[in-house]
Scaffold this active site. Structure first.
Site, mmCIF file in Angstrom:
data_model
loop_
_atom_site.group_PDB
_atom_site.id
_atom_site.type_symbol
_atom_site.label_atom_id
_atom_site.label_comp_id
_atom_site.label_asym_id
_atom_site.label_seq_id
_atom_site.Cartn_x
_atom_site.Cartn_y
_atom_site.Cartn_z
ATOM 1 N N HIS A 98 0.866 -1.103 0.144
ATOM 2 C CA HIS A 98 0.082 0.021 -0.066
ATOM 3 C C HIS A 98 0.966 1.134 0.016
ATOM 4 C CE1 HIS A 98 0.965 -0.754 4.464
ATOM 5 N NE2 HIS A 98 0.258 0.735 4.086
ATOM 6 N N HIS A 100 1.149 5.280 1.281
ATOM 7 C CA HIS A 100 0.170 6.270 2.167
ATOM 8 C C HIS A 100 0.317 7.775 0.813
ATOM 9 C CE1 HIS A 100 0.366 4.165 5.597
ATOM 10 N NE2 HIS A 100 1.460 3.450 5.342
#
Ligand code: 5GP
Length: 140
Positions: A98, A100
Protein backbone atom coordinates in the site's frame (compact mmCIF):
# COMPACT_ATOMS: atom_id res chain seq x y z
CA UNK A 1 -4.34 -15.50 6.76
CA UNK A 2 -5.91 -12.69 4.77
CA UNK A 3 -4.61 -9.21 5.56
CA UNK A 4 -6.85 -6.60 7.13
CA UNK A 5 -6.87 -4.85 3.73
CA UNK A 6 -8.03 -8.01 1.94
CA UNK A 7 -10.89 -8.13 4.44
CA UNK A 8 -11.79 -4.55 3.50
CA UNK A 9 -11.78 -5.51 -0.19
CA UNK A 10 -14.11 -8.42 0.55
CA UNK A 11 -16.48 -6.16 2.49
CA UNK A 12 -15.82 -7.99 5.78
CA UNK A 13 -14.51 -4.77 7.40
CA UNK A 14 -15.80 -1.24 6.84
CA UNK A 15 -13.73 1.49 5.20
CA UNK A 16 -14.22 5.06 4.00
CA UNK A 17 -13.67 4.35 0.31
CA UNK A 18 -12.36 7.10 -1.94
CA UNK A 19 -11.90 5.31 -5.27
CA UNK A 20 -11.95 1.79 -6.69
CA UNK A 21 -11.13 0.12 -10.00
CA UNK A 22 -10.41 -3.45 -11.10
CA UNK A 23 -6.87 -3.57 -9.69
CA UNK A 24 -6.74 -0.98 -6.90
CA UNK A 25 -8.68 0.49 -4.00
CA UNK A 26 -8.19 3.78 -2.14
CA UNK A 27 -9.64 4.45 1.32
CA UNK A 28 -8.95 6.70 4.29
CA UNK A 29 -6.43 5.57 6.91
CA UNK A 30 -8.20 4.68 10.15
CA UNK A 31 -5.54 6.62 12.14
CA UNK A 32 -4.89 9.57 9.84
CA UNK A 33 -1.64 11.54 10.14
CA UNK A 34 -3.57 14.46 8.64
CA UNK A 35 -7.09 15.04 7.24
CA UNK A 36 -7.47 13.09 3.99
CA UNK A 37 -4.64 10.61 4.73
CA UNK A 38 -5.43 7.95 2.13
CA UNK A 39 -4.13 4.43 1.52
CA UNK A 40 -3.93 3.11 -2.03
CA UNK A 41 -3.73 -0.66 -2.18
CA UNK A 42 -3.32 -3.33 -4.79
CA UNK A 43 -6.36 -5.62 -4.62
CA UNK A 44 -4.18 -8.68 -5.06
CA UNK A 45 -2.29 -9.33 -1.84
CA UNK A 46 1.50 -8.95 -2.05
CA UNK A 47 3.57 -8.06 1.03
CA UNK A 48 5.64 -5.23 -0.45
CA UNK A 49 7.39 -3.57 -3.36
CA UNK A 50 9.87 -6.38 -3.94
CA UNK A 51 7.16 -8.96 -4.53
CA UNK A 52 4.73 -6.81 -6.54
CA UNK A 53 4.59 -7.41 -10.34
CA UNK A 54 5.54 -4.34 -12.40
CA UNK A 55 2.08 -3.93 -13.99
CA UNK A 56 0.51 -3.72 -10.53
CA UNK A 57 3.11 -1.19 -9.38
CA UNK A 58 2.02 0.91 -12.36
CA UNK A 59 -1.67 0.48 -11.52
CA UNK A 60 -1.14 1.60 -7.91
CA UNK A 61 0.98 4.55 -9.09
CA UNK A 62 -1.77 5.67 -11.48
CA UNK A 63 -4.41 5.48 -8.77
CA UNK A 64 -2.09 7.34 -6.38
CA UNK A 65 -1.82 10.23 -8.84
CA UNK A 66 -5.56 10.18 -9.57
CA UNK A 67 -6.45 10.34 -5.87
CA UNK A 68 -3.74 12.93 -5.09
CA UNK A 69 -5.24 15.22 -7.75
CA UNK A 70 -8.69 14.82 -6.16
CA UNK A 71 -7.28 15.52 -2.68
CA UNK A 72 -5.58 18.65 -4.04
CA UNK A 73 -8.87 19.94 -5.40
CA UNK A 74 -11.07 18.84 -2.50
CA UNK A 75 -8.92 19.72 0.52
CA UNK A 76 -6.40 22.28 -0.83
CA UNK A 77 -3.32 21.01 1.03
CA UNK A 78 -0.06 22.91 0.58
CA UNK A 79 1.64 19.64 -0.39
CA UNK A 80 1.60 15.95 0.36
CA UNK A 81 3.93 13.07 1.19
CA UNK A 82 3.85 9.78 -0.66
CA UNK A 83 5.08 7.09 1.74
CA UNK A 84 5.48 3.37 1.14
CA UNK A 85 6.91 1.28 3.98
CA UNK A 86 8.63 -2.07 3.35
CA UNK A 87 9.49 -4.30 6.29
CA UNK A 88 8.95 -3.91 10.02
CA UNK A 89 12.27 -2.06 10.34
CA UNK A 90 10.85 0.60 8.01
CA UNK A 91 7.61 0.87 9.98
CA UNK A 92 5.45 -1.45 7.89
CA UNK A 93 2.58 -2.82 9.97
CA UNK A 94 0.21 -4.20 7.33
CA UNK A 95 2.01 -6.59 4.99
CA UNK A 96 -0.21 -5.96 2.01
CA UNK A 97 1.34 -3.52 -0.48
CA UNK A 98 0.00 0.00 0.00
CA UNK A 99 0.95 3.60 -0.59
CA UNK A 100 0.16 6.41 1.85
CA UNK A 101 -0.95 9.80 0.51
CA UNK A 102 -0.53 12.24 3.39
CA UNK A 103 -1.82 15.76 2.71
CA UNK A 104 0.36 18.44 4.33
CA UNK A 105 -0.30 22.01 5.40
CA UNK A 106 2.34 24.62 6.17
CA UNK A 107 3.21 24.41 9.86
CA UNK A 108 1.55 21.06 10.52
CA UNK A 109 3.58 18.51 12.41
CA UNK A 110 2.10 15.47 10.72
CA UNK A 111 5.28 13.42 10.32
CA UNK A 112 8.93 13.55 11.10
CA UNK A 113 10.35 11.14 8.59
CA UNK A 114 14.12 10.83 8.52
CA UNK A 115 17.02 12.83 9.88
CA UNK A 116 19.54 13.74 7.20
CA UNK A 117 22.88 12.07 7.88
CA UNK A 118 26.33 12.64 6.45
CA UNK A 119 28.60 10.66 4.13
CA UNK A 120 31.72 11.28 2.08
CA UNK A 121 31.77 11.24 -1.74
CA UNK A 122 33.89 8.07 -1.89
CA UNK A 123 31.47 6.09 0.28
CA UNK A 124 28.57 7.29 -1.87
CA UNK A 125 30.36 6.08 -5.03
CA UNK A 126 31.17 2.67 -3.47
CA UNK A 127 27.59 2.14 -2.29
CA UNK A 128 26.15 3.25 -5.65
CA UNK A 129 28.41 0.78 -7.50
CA UNK A 130 27.47 -2.00 -5.04
CA UNK A 131 23.75 -1.46 -5.77
CA UNK A 132 24.26 -0.95 -9.52
CA UNK A 133 26.03 -4.34 -9.77
CA UNK A 134 22.76 -6.00 -8.81
CA UNK A 135 20.39 -4.07 -11.08
CA UNK A 136 18.35 -6.51 -13.18
CA UNK A 137 18.84 -5.10 -16.67
CA UNK A 138 16.85 -7.89 -18.36
CA UNK A 139 13.46 -7.23 -16.79
CA UNK A 140 11.78 -4.14 -18.26
P1 5GP B 1 2.09 0.74 7.31
O1 5GP B 1 2.75 1.16 8.60
O2 5GP B 1 1.96 -0.75 7.19
O3 5GP B 1 2.72 1.40 6.12
O4 5GP B 1 0.66 1.38 7.38
C1 5GP B 1 -0.49 0.68 7.73
C2 5GP B 1 -1.59 1.71 7.88
O5 5GP B 1 -2.82 1.03 7.87
C3 5GP B 1 -1.53 2.48 9.21
O6 5GP B 1 -1.39 3.86 8.95
C4 5GP B 1 -2.85 2.15 9.89
O7 5GP B 1 -3.43 3.25 10.54
C5 5GP B 1 -3.71 1.66 8.73
N1 5GP B 1 -4.71 0.67 9.11
C6 5GP B 1 -4.50 -0.46 9.82
N2 5GP B 1 -5.64 -1.17 9.96
C7 5GP B 1 -6.59 -0.45 9.29
C8 5GP B 1 -7.99 -0.67 9.06
O8 5GP B 1 -8.60 -1.66 9.49
N3 5GP B 1 -8.64 0.25 8.33
C9 5GP B 1 -8.01 1.36 7.82
N4 5GP B 1 -8.75 2.22 7.11
N5 5GP B 1 -6.69 1.60 8.01
C10 5GP B 1 -5.99 0.70 8.74
Amino acid sequence: MASVFSRIIRGELPAAKVYEDDLTLAFLDINPASPGHTLVICKEEYPGLIELPADLIAAVAQTTQRVAKAIQTALHPDGFNIVQNNGAAAGQVVFHYHVHIIPRWEGDRAISYWRPGTSDPETLQVTAAQINAHIDKETP
